[in-house]
Scaffold this motif. Structure first.
Motif, PDB file in Angstrom:
ATOM      1  N   UNK A 172     -19.062  46.492 -33.365  1.00 13.09           N
ATOM      2  CA  UNK A 172     -20.502  46.652 -33.570  1.00 13.09           C
ATOM      3  C   UNK A 172     -21.189  47.151 -32.300  1.00 13.09           C
ATOM      4  N   UNK A 173     -20.767  46.648 -31.150  1.00 15.16           N
ATOM      5  CA  UNK A 173     -21.355  47.085 -29.881  1.00 15.16           C
ATOM      6  C   UNK A 173     -21.068  48.562 -29.643  1.00 15.16           C
ATOM      7  N   UNK A 174     -19.831  48.984 -29.899  1.00 16.20           N
ATOM      8  CA  UNK A 174     -19.464  50.381 -29.690  1.00 16.20           C
ATOM      9  C   UNK A 174     -20.240  51.310 -30.611  1.00 16.20           C
ATOM     10  N   UNK A 175     -20.368  50.923 -31.886  1.00 19.72           N
ATOM     11  CA  UNK A 175     -21.105  51.751 -32.844  1.00 19.72           C
ATOM     12  C   UNK A 175     -22.581  51.819 -32.468  1.00 19.72           C
ATOM     13  N   UNK A 186     -24.707  55.197 -31.293  1.00 18.72           N
ATOM     14  CA  UNK A 186     -25.899  55.677 -31.994  1.00 18.72           C
ATOM     15  C   UNK A 186     -27.092  55.783 -31.055  1.00 18.72           C
ATOM     16  N   UNK A 187     -27.275  54.785 -30.204  1.00 19.77           N
ATOM     17  CA  UNK A 187     -28.417  54.818 -29.290  1.00 19.77           C
ATOM     18  C   UNK A 187     -28.267  55.899 -28.235  1.00 19.77           C
ATOM     19  N   UNK A 206     -27.068  48.476 -21.867  1.00 21.77           N
ATOM     20  CA  UNK A 206     -26.907  47.313 -22.759  1.00 21.77           C
ATOM     21  C   UNK A 206     -25.530  47.250 -23.412  1.00 21.77           C
ATOM     22  N   UNK A 207     -25.005  48.398 -23.809  1.00 17.04           N
ATOM     23  CA  UNK A 207     -23.686  48.391 -24.429  1.00 17.04           C
ATOM     24  C   UNK A 207     -22.609  47.962 -23.465  1.00 17.04           C
ATOM     25  N   UNK A 208     -22.658  48.482 -22.222  1.00 19.54           N
ATOM     26  CA  UNK A 208     -21.644  48.120 -21.231  1.00 19.54           C
ATOM     27  C   UNK A 208     -21.717  46.639 -20.885  1.00 19.54           C
ATOM     28  N   UNK A 209     -22.945  46.148 -20.664  1.00 21.55           N
ATOM     29  CA  UNK A 209     -23.115  44.727 -20.338  1.00 21.55           C
ATOM     30  C   UNK A 209     -22.726  43.854 -21.525  1.00 21.55           C
ATOM     31  N   UNK A 265     -13.194  50.704 -22.973  1.00 23.10           N
ATOM     32  CA  UNK A 265     -13.802  51.429 -24.085  1.00 23.10           C
ATOM     33  C   UNK A 265     -15.166  52.010 -23.717  1.00 23.10           C
ATOM     34  N   UNK A 266     -15.885  51.370 -22.801  1.00 22.56           N
ATOM     35  CA  UNK A 266     -17.199  51.877 -22.407  1.00 22.56           C
ATOM     36  C   UNK A 266     -17.080  53.259 -21.772  1.00 22.56           C
ATOM     37  N   UNK A 267     -16.150  53.367 -20.813  1.00 25.55           N
ATOM     38  CA  UNK A 267     -15.962  54.654 -20.137  1.00 25.55           C
ATOM     39  C   UNK A 267     -15.386  55.694 -21.088  1.00 25.55           C
ATOM     40  N   UNK A 268     -14.380  55.287 -21.869  1.00 22.09           N
ATOM     41  CA  UNK A 268     -13.758  56.223 -22.806  1.00 22.09           C
ATOM     42  C   UNK A 268     -14.761  56.666 -23.861  1.00 22.09           C
ATOM     43  N   UNK A 269     -15.594  55.710 -24.329  1.00 25.42           N
ATOM     44  CA  UNK A 269     -16.586  56.045 -25.347  1.00 25.42           C
ATOM     45  C   UNK A 269     -17.574  57.093 -24.873  1.00 25.42           C
ATOM     46  N   UNK A 270     -18.011  57.000 -23.602  1.00 22.15           N
ATOM     47  CA  UNK A 270     -18.930  57.999 -23.058  1.00 22.15           C
ATOM     48  C   UNK A 270     -18.309  59.378 -23.026  1.00 22.15           C
TER      49      UNK A 270
END
Length: 577
Positions: A169-172, A176-177, A239-242, A290-295
């Protein structure tokens, strides 16, 4: 994203990519399963017979070796398929762009395609070589470890499983944001790039007008917008990373508390508790990555979306059973052509018998150059028919059509290479003698004799190292070498000095000899040798006939001729008295 990637790559690359993804998934599962052997190793080490841990330890080493081999093979496969797809994507993009109508290439799209064809394709294909394996590992390995935890203790496994929907949910939500912020930052980047280019190109005008300070301010404002967009993008990702970090740490803390409770008051051994905590800690690293990869994946997804849009643009349709014309006469039959909701050609009908010359004249914006583009099928008409040799151009194979047409534009573009290489574009298989003969007929030999490197002289990007007249001579030599039966000329001498104009006219006369010719004329002197003249205004054929006939009628053409032939008056020089 995988679906978009497969759609962009095309069907021929779908199977190799699926095999690579499957291999990466197997590698991630093997990594997760290998950690299952940590449980018996620690159980024996904390038990009464620590020496019994050796077989399990050797088994664990073997599992790690198998994982390492799979990781090497999957990474190598990713690099190989990424390289192959990069080459294939360049070919596919180039072939598709060559089939799109010329009208598609607006100024804004040229910049976009330039970025896509350089950095964009490289970034998109780097997903396979550099991002796909870490992403699959970050998703699959933790899930596999959670499955191992469920096998050894369902309570601890279930507690770890709670993190899965929260992380998803955090990743999605972050994706989106970030989408709007990423789009805005990209728009600001393009705007700033345009401002920088504009500032550099406008230096002569700005300095002459004394407005360099103002231009600096405009550029500075644009760069400040980039800074603001980047700041907003960073803050929206925070917010997503934290949240992801707090979720992982909270779940690990919960597992620590639950493991301690079960070890003290339940039936879970200390060794099992410690092993499960080690497995939980092993889940943390890939999840946090996942935060870095997601970006990076969002950036690649944006590029893929733009590539998909370009590749989804429909090219001009090709006939299922193309017809090869046997003649070289030309005809416009009630042609209507609209561009951007404006009617450029309005019910125009005219014909050019084989071997004759037609001159098209008229005021600016009358649609003269558009007639040439419709003949070469740079666009398709909205109504009516354009025929070559009695055959609709839409029923002729594009390569066959272009092989019959030589085009010389007013603004000549030369590729960054030698003079000879640019001439050979007309017919790459021509002999040296044929190239030299075409160049001599265009009086290009006069240019090569002046240059230190002669035929091997580099023309620069776009022909920047040659003058306008020299570029025109290269273009005419290229058309002569092609030896096409139909010649289309978009006034090629309107911006030349008298010396180059005479040389270019001589080459043009040789080029037109014995061919079907349509020339757009801005200088009225060039129309006198045409067999017929068409006066175009507002996309309509207003008058048609020979030069002498139209002059005798005293209509629009005669007025246009009289105005264009009036010499420019000169003011008397001041005597200073």
């Amino acid at each position: 994203m995988i679906r978009t990637l497969l759609r962009v790559l095309g069907r021929e690359y779908a199977q190799p990519l699926r095999r690579t993804v499957a291999l990466m998934t197997m590698t991630a599962v093997a990594e997760g399963l290998s950690y299952a052997l940590v449980v018996p190793v620690l159980r024996e080490l904390f038990g009464n017979t620590p020496e019994n841990a050796w077989p399990w330890l050797i088994g664990f080493g073997g599992a790690i070796a198998v994982y390492a081999a799979l990781r090497y093979i999957s990474d190598l496969s990713g690099f190989h398929i990424g390289t192959a797809l990069l080459r294939g994507m360049y070919h596919r993009l180039g072939d598709h762009l060559a089939r799109l109508p010329v009208g598609w290439y607006s100024t804004s799209r040229l910049g976009e395609v330039s970025v896509l064809a350089s950095r964009g394709v490289l970034d998109a294909m780097s997903v396979i070589a550099h991002l796909l394996a870490p992403f699959v590992s970050a998703c699959v390995t933790p899930l596999t470890i959670v499955g191992v935890m469920l096998v050894f203790d369902w309570q601890m496994g279930l507690a770890a499983l709670v993190a899965v929907p929260i992380v998803a949910a955090i990743q999605i939500s972050t994706g989106r944001s970030m989408a709007a912020e990423d789009a805005e930052r990209e728009e600001r980047d393009h705007e700033a790039t345009g401002r920088v280019i504009e500032f550099l190109q406008a230096q002569p005008v700005l300095r002459a007008g004394g407005r360099t300070t103002e231009r600096f301010r405009l550029l500075d404002d644009s760069l400040q917008e980039v800074e603001r967009a980047s700041r907003r993008s960073t803050l929206s990702a925070l917010p997503g990373a934290v949240g992801l970090t707090l979720t992982v740490q909270a779940v690990f803390t919960a597992l620590l508390v639950l493991g301690t409770y079960l070890a003290l008051y339940g039936d879970l051994g200390v060794a099992e508790t410690l092993t499960i905590l080690v497995l939980a800690a092993r889940c943390a690293d890939p999840l946090l990555s996942l935060t870095d990869i997601g970006g990076k994946l969002r950036g690649a997804r944006s590029v893929l979306a733009r590539l998909d849009t370009v590749l989804s643009t429909e090219p001009l349709p090709e006939a299922a059973e193309p017809i090869r014309p046997l003649r070289h006469d030309l005809e416009f039959d009630s042609v209507v052509f609209r561009h951007d909701d404006r009617t450029v050609i309005d019910n125009a009908s005219l014909s050019v018998p084989q071997g004759q010359r037609l001159a098209v004249v008229g005021p600016s914006g009358a649609g003269k150059s558009t007639l040439l583009q419709l003949l070469a099928r740079f666009y398709d008409v909205d109504a009516g028919t354009v025929r070559v040799g009695g055959v609709d151009v839409r029923d002729i194979d594009p390569e066959v059509l272009m092989a019959r047409i030589a085009i010389v534009f007013q603004n000549v573009y030369l590729f960054d290479g030698t003079i000879e290489e640019n001439v050979r574009l007309g017919r790459p298989d021509a002999t040296d003698a044929e190239v030299r003969a075409a160049a001599t007929a265009a009086r290009l030999d006069e240019v090569t004799e002046r240059l230190p490197d002669g035929w091997a002289a580099n023309v620069g990007e776009g022909g920047a190292l040659l003058s306008g007249g020299e570029r025109q001579r290269v273009s005419i030599a290229r058309a002569l070498l092609k030896n096409a039966p139909i010649v289309l000329l978009d006034e090629v001498t309107s911006a030349l000095d008298p010396v180059n104009e005479a040389a270019v006219h001589e080459g043009i006369e040789r080029l037109m000899a014995g061919r079907t010719v349509v020339t757009v004329a801005h200088r009225m002197r060039t129309v006198q040798r045409a067999d017929r003249v068409v006066f175009l205004d507002g996309g309509r054929v207003v008058e048609e006939g020979s030069h002498e006939e139209l002059l005798r009628r005293g209509g629009r053409y005669a007025d246009f001729w009289n105005i264009s032939m009036v010499p420019v008056s000169r003011e008397p020089e001041s005597t200073g008295q």
